[in-house]
Design a protein around this motif. Structure first.
Motif, PDB file in Angstrom:
ATOM      1  N   ALA A 164      -3.434   0.653   9.208  1.00 20.34           N
ATOM      2  CA  ALA A 164      -4.023   1.915   8.407  1.00 20.34           C
ATOM      3  C   ALA A 164      -2.642   2.411   7.565  1.00 20.34           C
ATOM      4  O   ALA A 164      -2.853   2.808   6.262  1.00 20.34           O
ATOM      5  N   LEU A 165      -1.178   2.272   8.055  1.00 17.81           N
ATOM      6  CA  LEU A 165      -0.242   2.596   8.029  1.00 17.81           C
ATOM      7  C   LEU A 165      -0.260   1.475   6.100  1.00 17.81           C
ATOM      8  O   LEU A 165       0.601   2.032   5.099  1.00 17.81           O
ATOM      9  N   VAL A 166      -0.039   0.775   6.320  1.00 16.34           N
ATOM     10  CA  VAL A 166       0.839  -0.218   5.630  1.00 16.34           C
ATOM     11  C   VAL A 166      -0.332  -0.458   4.509  1.00 16.34           C
ATOM     12  O   VAL A 166      -0.007  -0.648   3.461  1.00 16.34           O
ATOM     13  N   TRP A 167      -2.698  -0.300   4.897  1.00 17.43           N
ATOM     14  CA  TRP A 167      -3.388  -0.130   3.566  1.00 17.43           C
ATOM     15  C   TRP A 167      -2.550   0.541   2.779  1.00 17.43           C
ATOM     16  O   TRP A 167      -2.487   0.836   1.269  1.00 17.43           O
ATOM     17  N   PHE A 168      -2.143   2.287   3.501  1.00 15.44           N
ATOM     18  CA  PHE A 168      -1.948   3.490   2.843  1.00 15.44           C
ATOM     19  C   PHE A 168      -0.872   2.995   1.705  1.00 15.44           C
ATOM     20  O   PHE A 168      -0.878   3.437   0.395  1.00 15.44           O
ATOM     21  N   PHE A 169       0.084   2.708   2.245  1.00 14.70           N
ATOM     22  CA  PHE A 169       1.701   1.989   1.280  1.00 14.70           C
ATOM     23  C   PHE A 169       1.210   1.018   0.229  1.00 14.70           C
ATOM     24  O   PHE A 169       1.897   1.837  -0.716  1.00 14.70           O
ATOM     25  N   VAL A 170       0.543  -0.063   0.778  1.00 13.57           N
ATOM     26  CA  VAL A 170       0.363  -0.383  -0.628  1.00 13.57           C
ATOM     27  C   VAL A 170      -0.429   0.308  -1.263  1.00 13.57           C
ATOM     28  O   VAL A 170      -0.471  -0.183  -2.870  1.00 13.57           O
ATOM     29  N   ALA A 171      -1.296   0.710  -1.133  1.00 12.85           N
ATOM     30  CA  ALA A 171      -2.240   1.954  -1.948  1.00 12.85           C
ATOM     31  C   ALA A 171      -1.164   2.387  -3.426  1.00 12.85           C
ATOM     32  O   ALA A 171      -1.848   2.508  -3.961  1.00 12.85           O
ATOM     33  N   ALA A 228       1.471   2.859  -3.609  1.00 16.88           N
ATOM     34  CA  ALA A 228       2.868   1.280  -4.574  1.00 16.88           C
ATOM     35  C   ALA A 228       1.661   1.228  -5.432  1.00 16.88           C
ATOM     36  O   ALA A 228       2.272   0.839  -6.170  1.00 16.88           O
ATOM     37  N   SER A 229       0.723  -0.008  -5.191  1.00 21.08           N
ATOM     38  CA  SER A 229       0.068  -0.734  -6.880  1.00 21.08           C
ATOM     39  C   SER A 229       0.011   0.262  -7.171  1.00 21.08           C
ATOM     40  O   SER A 229      -0.235   0.596  -8.466  1.00 21.08           O
ATOM     41  N   ALA A 230      -1.104   1.733  -7.023  1.00 18.64           N
ATOM     42  CA  ALA A 230      -1.563   2.805  -8.181  1.00 18.64           C
ATOM     43  C   ALA A 230      -0.227   2.933  -8.423  1.00 18.64           C
ATOM     44  O   ALA A 230      -0.556   3.121 -10.149  1.00 18.64           O
ATOM     45  N   THR A 231       1.068   3.477  -8.288  1.00 16.95           N
ATOM     46  CA  THR A 231       3.047   3.613  -8.848  1.00 16.95           C
ATOM     47  C   THR A 231       2.860   2.354 -10.293  1.00 16.95           C
ATOM     48  O   THR A 231       3.277   2.686 -10.793  1.00 16.95           O
ATOM     49  N   CYS A 232       2.928   1.289  -9.488  1.00 10.09           N
ATOM     50  CA  CYS A 232       3.065  -0.240 -10.410  1.00 10.09           C
ATOM     51  C   CYS A 232       2.595   0.173 -10.964  1.00 10.09           C
ATOM     52  O   CYS A 232       2.655   0.352 -12.744  1.00 10.09           O
ATOM     53  N   SER A 233       1.030   0.706 -10.948  1.00 10.06           N
ATOM     54  CA  SER A 233      -0.254   0.789 -12.323  1.00 10.06           C
ATOM     55  C   SER A 233      -0.325   1.725 -13.461  1.00 10.06           C
ATOM     56  O   SER A 233      -0.095   1.423 -14.362  1.00 10.06           O
ATOM     57  N   VAL A 266       7.157  11.766 -13.493  1.00  6.80           N
ATOM     58  CA  VAL A 266       6.793  11.986 -12.627  1.00  6.80           C
ATOM     59  C   VAL A 266       6.338  11.260 -11.380  1.00  6.80           C
ATOM     60  O   VAL A 266       6.110  11.818 -10.186  1.00  6.80           O
ATOM     61  N   VAL A 267       5.209  10.555 -11.475  1.00  5.35           N
ATOM     62  CA  VAL A 267       4.389   9.862 -10.926  1.00  5.35           C
ATOM     63  C   VAL A 267       5.385   8.894 -10.129  1.00  5.35           C
ATOM     64  O   VAL A 267       5.446   8.732  -8.577  1.00  5.35           O
ATOM     65  N   TRP A 268       6.004   7.933 -10.855  1.00  6.57           N
ATOM     66  CA  TRP A 268       6.978   7.265 -10.108  1.00  6.57           C
ATOM     67  C   TRP A 268       8.544   8.138  -9.273  1.00  6.57           C
ATOM     68  O   TRP A 268       8.514   8.002  -7.924  1.00  6.57           O
ATOM     69  N   GLN A 269       8.513   9.452  -9.614  1.00  7.53           N
ATOM     70  CA  GLN A 269       9.321  10.380  -8.416  1.00  7.53           C
ATOM     71  C   GLN A 269       8.679  10.833  -7.186  1.00  7.53           C
ATOM     72  O   GLN A 269       9.543  11.253  -6.310  1.00  7.53           O
ATOM     73  N   GLY A 270       7.270  11.519  -7.299  1.00  8.89           N
ATOM     74  CA  GLY A 270       6.730  11.247  -6.402  1.00  8.89           C
ATOM     75  C   GLY A 270       6.255  10.654  -5.079  1.00  8.89           C
ATOM     76  O   GLY A 270       6.851  10.394  -4.136  1.00  8.89           O
ATOM     77  N   PHE A 271       5.958   9.334  -5.770  1.00  5.88           N
ATOM     78  CA  PHE A 271       6.207   8.252  -5.261  1.00  5.88           C
ATOM     79  C   PHE A 271       7.962   8.189  -4.570  1.00  5.88           C
ATOM     80  O   PHE A 271       7.781   7.564  -2.911  1.00  5.88           O
ATOM     81  N   ALA A 272       8.608   7.940  -5.091  1.00 11.66           N
ATOM     82  CA  ALA A 272      10.035   7.774  -4.622  1.00 11.66           C
ATOM     83  C   ALA A 272      10.067   8.506  -3.350  1.00 11.66           C
ATOM     84  O   ALA A 272      10.745   7.716  -1.658  1.00 11.66           O
ATOM     85  N   ARG A 273      10.115   9.727  -3.484  1.00 10.49           N
ATOM     86  CA  ARG A 273       9.807  11.012  -2.983  1.00 10.49           C
ATOM     87  C   ARG A 273       9.344  10.450  -0.918  1.00 10.49           C
ATOM     88  O   ARG A 273      10.027  11.245  -0.623  1.00 10.49           O
ATOM     89  N   LEU A 274       7.722  10.074  -1.562  1.00 12.33           N
ATOM     90  CA  LEU A 274       7.093  10.084  -0.543  1.00 12.33           C
ATOM     91  C   LEU A 274       8.127   8.083   0.465  1.00 12.33           C
ATOM     92  O   LEU A 274       7.996   8.706   1.810  1.00 12.33           O
ATOM     93  N   ALA A 275       8.553   7.461  -0.206  1.00 11.11           N
ATOM     94  CA  ALA A 275       8.362   6.238  -0.110  1.00 11.11           C
ATOM     95  C   ALA A 275       9.526   6.086   0.724  1.00 11.11           C
ATOM     96  O   ALA A 275      10.111   5.422   2.006  1.00 11.11           O
ATOM     97  N   LEU A 276      11.023   6.799  -0.021  1.00  2.00           N
ATOM     98  CA  LEU A 276      12.301   6.731   0.652  1.00  2.00           C
ATOM     99  C   LEU A 276      12.585   6.805   1.870  1.00  2.00           C
ATOM    100  O   LEU A 276      13.153   5.696   2.824  1.00  2.00           O
TER     101      LEU A 276
END
Lengths: 95, 279
Positions: free
Chosen positions: A66-73, A75-80, B192-202
């Protein structure tokens, strides 16, 4: 029973991935392609993750899936979003 | 009736070879890097099929993630900062200057020698021999960890791994000698979307990297994979400009690298290997 259900979910997810890939190859411009990819792959990823979680067996493994799903989801949204943003504004675009 | 997994393996092998050929044949540098990243991911899948999840993790984290990011960063640097590639070259196609034939031939000769050596080693190896599995299984109680790959890497051949860490340190020193000036490249505006993602992911990446390091004692994972995750944190910090290198921080970074190597010398199994973090 549970294995069969998981396998069906994974197969359905694979169908959505194939649909997204066909969209990527067939659609004319970058925004249409992103549209196809994000929608179809997002749903396909969710189905596959659900199927894998069912097959995983233990609760801990399901939680990790579930964690992997959340972060891949996200991450791919951010990349798009970044790709679309670059296509629209360029590298130094309007914030 | 052929087993479905055999067909899958054959397709996988063909895909890897095709991707390798594509990397070599492409003219567009950006497309080349993207295909190289896909190549790394597919080879990670191949390592999983060979029941080597440790190597798969290392391939995915170091060979694909960190190397891909470094290659992309280098391309960005070449295109937009130093301006070494012209405007046309930045769009893609032409090489800067034709490569001399002698260099081409020398490279081809070296590649051929390496392939020949690999072929000799592969054909000369005993087919499906017992390997060292029995020896490793015998010595496992002495190692202090439960995962055989970690035991071999950090206990039985600790000197080799230590030398690899020292090689990394030497590479970092060389990179620092080359890159004396700080990069003045303007950061791309990423929104902003990227910054939010980085803040969450780091923070999550830091946790996952540490988890990989910790879980290496009993399951696939370990120092190199965890170090690559931490290196990804460093790259994200640099890319988001959350951290901009200052000249005053150099002494600190140097100290940290030396300390990491020294800690590995002293610490044994849980030694703080810093991973390929040279930037």
């Amino acid at each position: 029973m549970l294995e069969g259900f998981g396998a069906i979910l994974i197969a359905m997810g694979a169908v959505f991935f194939v649909a997204g890939t066909v969209g990527l190859l067939r659609f004319p411009d970058i925004f249409c392609r992103l549209h196809a990819l994000t929608k179809a792959d997002g749903l396909g990823l969710a189905l596959i993750a659900l199927g894998v979680a069912l097959l995983a067996g233990t609760a801990g493994a399901a939680f990790r899936v579930a964690l992997v799903w959340f972060f891949v989801a996200i991450a791919s949204a951010t990349c798009s979003h970044l790709i679309a943003r670059y296509a629209r504004h360029g590298a130094g675009g309007v914030p | 009736m052929i087993a479905p997994l055999v067909i899958f393996d054959l397709l996988l092998a063909l895909t890897i070879v095709a991707l390798a050929v594509a990397v070599l044949c492409l003219r567009d540098l950006f497309a080349m890097i993207v295909v190289f990243i896909i190549f790394g991911l597919v080879s990670a899948l191949a390592w999983v099929r060979l029941s080597a999840p440790d190597v798969a993790l290392a391939e995915a984290a170091i060979g694909t993630g960190v190397t891909g990011a470094l290659l992309l960063k280098t391309l960005h640097h070449l295109r937009y900062v130093t301006g070494r590639l012209g405007q046309n070259a930045a769009r893609g196609l032409t090489a800067m200057a034709p490569v001399p034939v002698a260099v081409l031939l020398a490279n081809a000769a070296f590649c051929g020698l390496i392939t020949l050596g690999l072929a000799v080693a592969f054909l000369g190896a005993p087919a499906a021999g017992p390997g060292f599995e029995g020896l490793v299984a015998q010595a496992m109680p002495q190692s202090g960890v439960e995962h055989s790959v970690t035991a071999v890497l950090l206990n039985f051949r600790a000197y080799d791994t230590l030398m690899e860490v020292v090689v990394l340190l030497a590479a970092v020193i060389a990179v620092w000698q080359i890159e004396r000036g700080l990069s003045e490249a303007p950061a791309p505006v990423m929104g902003v979307v990227w910054q939010g993602f980085a803040r969450l992911a780091l923070p999550v990446i830091v946790v996952v990297g540490t988890y990989l390091l910790w879980v290496g004692a009993e399951a696939p994972g370990g120092a190199f994979q965890g170090g690559a995750m931490l290196a990804a944190v460093g790259l994200l910090l640099l890319l988001t400009r959350a951290y901009v290198p200052q000249p005053g921080h150099r002494g600190l970074a140097r100290g940290a690298f030396v300390l990491g190597t020294a800690a590995f010398c002293a610490g044994g199994p849980s030694g703080g290997q810093r991973g390929p973090r040279g930037l």
